[in-house]
Design an enzyme around this catalytic site. Structure first.
Site, PDB file in Angstrom:
ATOM      1  N   HIS A  10     -19.996 -12.181 -26.580  1.00  0.00           N
ATOM      2  CA  HIS A  10     -21.182 -12.284 -27.483  1.00  0.00           C
ATOM      3  C   HIS A  10     -22.181 -11.508 -26.612  1.00  0.00           C
ATOM      4  O   HIS A  10     -23.110 -11.925 -26.066  1.00  0.00           O
ATOM      5  CB  HIS A  10     -21.592 -13.471 -27.718  1.00  0.00           C
ATOM      6  CG  HIS A  10     -20.767 -14.208 -28.853  1.00  0.00           C
ATOM      7  ND1 HIS A  10     -21.037 -13.970 -30.307  1.00  0.00           N
ATOM      8  CD2 HIS A  10     -19.838 -14.966 -28.831  1.00  0.00           C
ATOM      9  CE1 HIS A  10     -20.205 -14.735 -30.918  1.00  0.00           C
ATOM     10  NE2 HIS A  10     -19.303 -15.353 -30.093  1.00  0.00           N
ATOM     11  N   GLU A  64     -24.937 -10.153 -27.668  1.00  0.00           N
ATOM     12  CA  GLU A  64     -26.412 -10.395 -28.234  1.00  0.00           C
ATOM     13  C   GLU A  64     -27.103 -11.501 -27.195  1.00  0.00           C
ATOM     14  O   GLU A  64     -28.410 -11.509 -27.365  1.00  0.00           O
ATOM     15  CB  GLU A  64     -26.070 -10.517 -29.636  1.00  0.00           C
ATOM     16  CG  GLU A  64     -25.550 -12.071 -30.052  1.00  0.00           C
ATOM     17  CD  GLU A  64     -23.983 -11.880 -30.274  1.00  0.00           C
ATOM     18  OE1 GLU A  64     -23.569 -12.871 -30.986  1.00  0.00           O
ATOM     19  OE2 GLU A  64     -23.409 -10.991 -29.577  1.00  0.00           O
ATOM     20  N   CYS A  99     -16.465 -10.638 -31.457  1.00  0.00           N
ATOM     21  CA  CYS A  99     -15.930 -11.982 -31.358  1.00  0.00           C
ATOM     22  C   CYS A  99     -15.056 -12.077 -32.622  1.00  0.00           C
ATOM     23  O   CYS A  99     -13.989 -11.344 -32.380  1.00  0.00           O
ATOM     24  CB  CYS A  99     -16.579 -13.328 -31.410  1.00  0.00           C
ATOM     25  SG  CYS A  99     -15.890 -14.641 -30.827  1.00  0.00           S
TER      26      CYS A  99
END
Length: 543
Positions: free
Chosen positions: A511, A513, A378
């Site tokens: 993102h 994750e 990001c």
């Protein structure tokens, strides 16, 4: 018909209700049952989207664009089931909906009250869209006795009264503190917590007791007697070496068996914990180990909860131990990059605001020049583009409009973008809450790129949470200095991935994750750990 499990907490916050509920869900799934998890947050914010990460931790974003509590991340990681906007609600959202309905005249002149209007809305949320699930688990944030949580507890009390007893279960998570001077675990805090819960009208069926040592038989007997639960329902919740040990620990303590016993289920399928045992074996018995430096700006580690877990998953994929070295981004602004030299890979994660960005840019430049494996996420991708513009193209004023006016807006605020075939528009000075590019969006990868190699496919879908984008008008200049735009939105307008071909250097606007799981690690984190291990091996050979 779904059976309902309510998870509440007492004594102190941060005991791990979300992790406890997610672990139980994993155990029930391992027996072949389907389970849905929902979160009730008592705070008056509409959602956590505008809360500071230092106070609240990370904002977990669902595929359909809801900004939720980080516990939803636990739910997804342990169950593998993607959460939706209907899995999480705050008291602020409930109040907002009710007040909007009242303004429309939906209540036909009635006086709006906590009971029945707020409690009915809570009950409707709990019981909606649950068909096809064997179990629905509901977690209430905070601790019993919190004044703002009272409507939620009242709603649960009503539901347990309205439903058959055999269709609902109450689990209460409490703390058993050890007092060194007395040399014993103290049960009184749990007794008081249960007494408070019972004063509301809710009798727990199972006690999950957080402790740092085994509960002696006498204390177990005392808890069962004073809290009106069966001795077998006093479950020891010992501290675990890693969170993925928790499901097995609860299984050994008989938590899932006690749940099935309460619901009268005598023909439950045998449990299959082999996948979880493989995960914990990889964590406990690594074949190698590396250190990943995370260049962070927030001191609260919960601000990076999903990132921490995704890094661990990358280690699991490679059967490697991964240590995280937290590097304060502001500490790099003096020019001392010593902290970066001792790590095997570098991650520059997301964030908001200008503070610490110069240190992040310094870390990105070091990764580019040293060839050390790098992953930007990001803001990390945006700063990678700014770094290249400043130090390779020569645009000294290169910056982001997030940080103020700039002559070279390498990163700029999005005013509109496509979502599900519709144009989303945002006003420059509009509301902050819920106005970012949120949720899952597709991206097309360049064939033969590093991104393509990592993902093994040319079309992907990843979750976003940002309102600034790399300015595509600088694409040609950035590619001329080696920063390739290897992932774009399907219309070719929004940069999604940039990379460098000479090393493992990749940065993404989304993102990753958020969708990494212990049983299915995200390829970007698996790839980063693999690259770090390879670099470590090459260094050893060179030595």
């Amino acid at each position: 018909m779904a059976r309902y499990i309510f998870v509440t907490g007492g004594v102190v916050s941060s005991l791990g209700k979300g992790l406890a509920g997610a672990s139980l869900a994993a155990l029930l799934q391992a027996r072949g049952y389907s389970i849905r998890m929902k979160k009730l947050d008592p705070y008056l914010n509409v959602d956590p989207g505008t809360m500071g990460p230092d106070q609240h931790g990370e904002v977990f974003v669902t595929s359909d664009g809801a900004e939720t509590d980080l516990d939803i991340g636990h739910y997804e990681r342990f169950t593998g089931r993607p959460a939706t906007s209907t899995d999480s609600i705050s008291q602020g959202r409930i109040f907002s909906n009710i007040i909007a309905a009242e303004r429309r005249g939906d209540f036909l002149g009635k006086t709006i009250q906590i009971v029945p209007h707020v409690t009915d809305a809570i009950k409707a949320f709990i019981t909606s869209e649950n068909s096809g699930f064997d179990f629905v688990m509901i977690e209430i944030g905070g601790t019993v006795g919190d004044i703002e949580a009272q409507p939620f507890y009242e709603a649960i009390r009503q539901l347990r009264q309205e439903m058959p007893y055999s269709d609902t279960l109450s689990i209460h998570l409490t703390l058993l503190p050890y007092i060194p001077t007395a040399g014993e675990l103290k049960t009184k805090p749990t007794q008081h917590s249960v007494a408070t819960l019972r004063s509301i009208g809710i009798q727990p069926n199972i006690l999950l007791c957080r402790c740092d040592r085994a509960i002696p038989p006498e204390e177990r007997r005392k808890l069962a007697s004073f809290c009106s639960v069966a001795p077998s329902a006093v479950i020891e919740a010992l501290d675990a070496s890693n969170i993925y040990d928790v499901p097995m620990a609860y299984h050994r303590e008989g938590l899932d068996a006690e749940v099935l016993r309460h619901f009268g289920i005598t023909d439950a399928p045998a449990i299959n914990l082999a996948p979880w045992l493989a995960v914990t074996d990889a964590i406990k018995n690594p074949r190698a180990s590396i250190t990943v430096g995370v260049v962070a700006k927030y001191p609260h580690k919960d601000a990076y909860k999903s990132l921490v877990e995704a890094i661990a998953h990358g280690g699991v994929a490679n059967k490697a131990g991964v240590k995280i070295e937290w590097i304060d981004s502001q500490s790099l602004e003096s020019g001392d990059l010593t902290a970066l030299m001792g790590v095997d890979a570098i991650i520059v994660p997301g964030g908001f605001g200008q503070r610490g960005t110069e240190g992040k840019i310094a870390a990105i430049r070091y990764a580019r020049e040293s060839g050390k494996p790098f992953l930007g996420i990001c803001l990390g991708m945006q700063l990678a583009c700014i770094e290249a513009a400043r130090h390779q193209i020569g645009l000294k004023a290169a910056s982001s409009t997030e940080f103020g006016p700039t002559e070279a807006p390498i990163v700029a605020q999005m005013m509109e973008w496509m979502s599900d075939g519709q144009i989303e528009k945002r006003a420059e000075n509009g509301d902050l809450g819920g106005t970012m590019r949120l949720g899952a969006f597709p991206a097309v990868l360049e064939t033969g790129s590093l991104a393509h190699k990592i993902y093994g496919e040319t079309t992907i879908s990843e979750r976003h949470r940002h309102r600034y984008e790399v300015n595509a008008r600088y694409r040609r200049a950035l590619e001329d200095v080696g920063l390739r735009f290897s992932g774009l939105s399907p219309d070719g307008l929004l940069p999604e991935i940039v990379e460098r071909r000479e090393s493992f250097f990749i940065a993404v606007q989304f993102h990753p994750e958020l969708v990494s799981r212990p049983l299915s690690p995200h390829p970007l984190f698996a790839g980063l750990v693999e690259a770090a291990l390879l670099g470590q091996s090459k260094a050893a050979l060179a030595a």
